[in-house]
Design a protein around this motif. Sequence first.
Motif, short mmCIF file in Angstrom:
data_model
loop_
_atom_site.label_atom_id
_atom_site.label_comp_id
_atom_site.label_asym_id
_atom_site.label_seq_id
_atom_site.Cartn_x
_atom_site.Cartn_y
_atom_site.Cartn_z
N UNK A 107 34.84 36.28 42.08
CA UNK A 107 33.84 35.21 42.09
C UNK A 107 33.67 34.63 40.69
N UNK A 108 33.58 35.49 39.69
CA UNK A 108 33.46 35.03 38.31
C UNK A 108 34.64 34.16 37.93
N UNK A 109 35.85 34.61 38.24
CA UNK A 109 37.05 33.82 37.91
C UNK A 109 37.01 32.46 38.60
N UNK A 110 36.59 32.42 39.84
CA UNK A 110 36.52 31.16 40.59
C UNK A 110 35.48 30.23 39.98
N UNK A 111 34.33 30.76 39.58
CA UNK A 111 33.29 29.92 38.96
C UNK A 111 33.84 29.29 37.68
N UNK A 112 34.52 30.07 36.88
CA UNK A 112 35.08 29.55 35.63
C UNK A 112 36.15 28.50 35.92
N UNK A 113 37.07 28.81 36.79
CA UNK A 113 38.19 27.91 37.05
C UNK A 113 37.77 26.63 37.76
N UNK A 114 36.79 26.73 38.64
CA UNK A 114 36.37 25.54 39.40
C UNK A 114 35.19 24.83 38.75
N UNK A 115 34.56 25.47 37.77
CA UNK A 115 33.53 24.83 36.98
C UNK A 115 32.13 24.80 37.57
N UNK A 116 31.95 25.43 38.72
CA UNK A 116 30.60 25.46 39.30
C UNK A 116 30.49 26.56 40.34
N UNK A 117 29.26 26.98 40.54
CA UNK A 117 28.99 27.98 41.58
C UNK A 117 29.24 27.40 42.97
N UNK A 118 28.87 26.14 43.15
CA UNK A 118 29.02 25.51 44.46
C UNK A 118 30.49 25.44 44.86
N UNK A 137 39.90 36.15 30.14
CA UNK A 137 41.32 36.26 29.74
C UNK A 137 41.94 37.56 30.23
N UNK A 138 41.23 38.66 30.06
CA UNK A 138 41.74 39.96 30.47
C UNK A 138 41.91 40.05 31.99
N UNK A 139 40.90 39.64 32.72
CA UNK A 139 40.97 39.78 34.17
C UNK A 139 41.85 38.73 34.83
N UNK A 140 41.99 37.59 34.21
CA UNK A 140 42.92 36.59 34.73
C UNK A 140 44.34 37.15 34.66
N UNK A 141 44.65 37.82 33.58
CA UNK A 141 45.96 38.44 33.41
C UNK A 141 46.17 39.56 34.45
N UNK A 142 45.16 40.38 34.65
CA UNK A 142 45.25 41.46 35.63
C UNK A 142 45.45 40.90 37.03
N UNK A 143 44.66 39.89 37.41
CA UNK A 143 44.81 39.28 38.73
C UNK A 143 46.18 38.61 38.87
N UNK A 144 46.71 38.07 37.77
CA UNK A 144 48.05 37.49 37.79
C UNK A 144 49.11 38.54 38.11
N UNK A 145 48.96 39.72 37.53
CA UNK A 145 49.89 40.83 37.82
C UNK A 145 49.80 41.24 39.28
N UNK A 146 48.59 41.29 39.80
CA UNK A 146 48.40 41.67 41.22
C UNK A 146 49.06 40.64 42.12
N UNK A 147 48.83 39.36 41.86
CA UNK A 147 49.45 38.30 42.66
C UNK A 147 50.96 38.35 42.57
N UNK A 148 51.50 38.59 41.38
CA UNK A 148 52.95 38.64 41.20
C UNK A 148 53.57 39.80 41.98
N UNK A 149 52.85 40.88 42.12
CA UNK A 149 53.36 42.03 42.85
C UNK A 149 53.59 41.69 44.32
N UNK A 150 52.88 40.69 44.84
CA UNK A 150 53.02 40.32 46.24
C UNK A 150 53.90 39.12 46.48
N UNK A 151 54.44 38.56 45.39
CA UNK A 151 55.36 37.40 45.53
C UNK A 151 56.76 37.83 45.91
#
Length: 90
Positions: A18-29, A76-90
């Motif tokens: 949720x935190x990552x989405x708020x940052x990337x999308x720029x709003x809670x809504x 930055x740290x968790x975006x990298x971790x989530x990137x690794x998780x996503x890559x594992x499923x590609x």
Amino acid sequence: MAATASTAIHTQLHRVQTFLAVVELGSYTKAADYLNISKAMASLHVKALEEALSITLLVRSTRSVALTESGQQFYDEFKQIFGHIEAAFD
């Protein structure tokens, strides 16, 4: 006991997502819409994450959210971790 630990990790991962989405999308809504949760739930997720970490991640105003210095590091740290998780499923 393993189920409890697994549930706790699952809960924290939802909060981080949720935190990552708020940052990337720029709003809670927008983050709430993207994650198919309410805006109130998105806000609660980020607040609970901040409380669990004992840091402020975002500076909120009525029209925007901005990362604190600690928030940027966490992002930055968790975006990298989530990137690794996503890559594992590609």
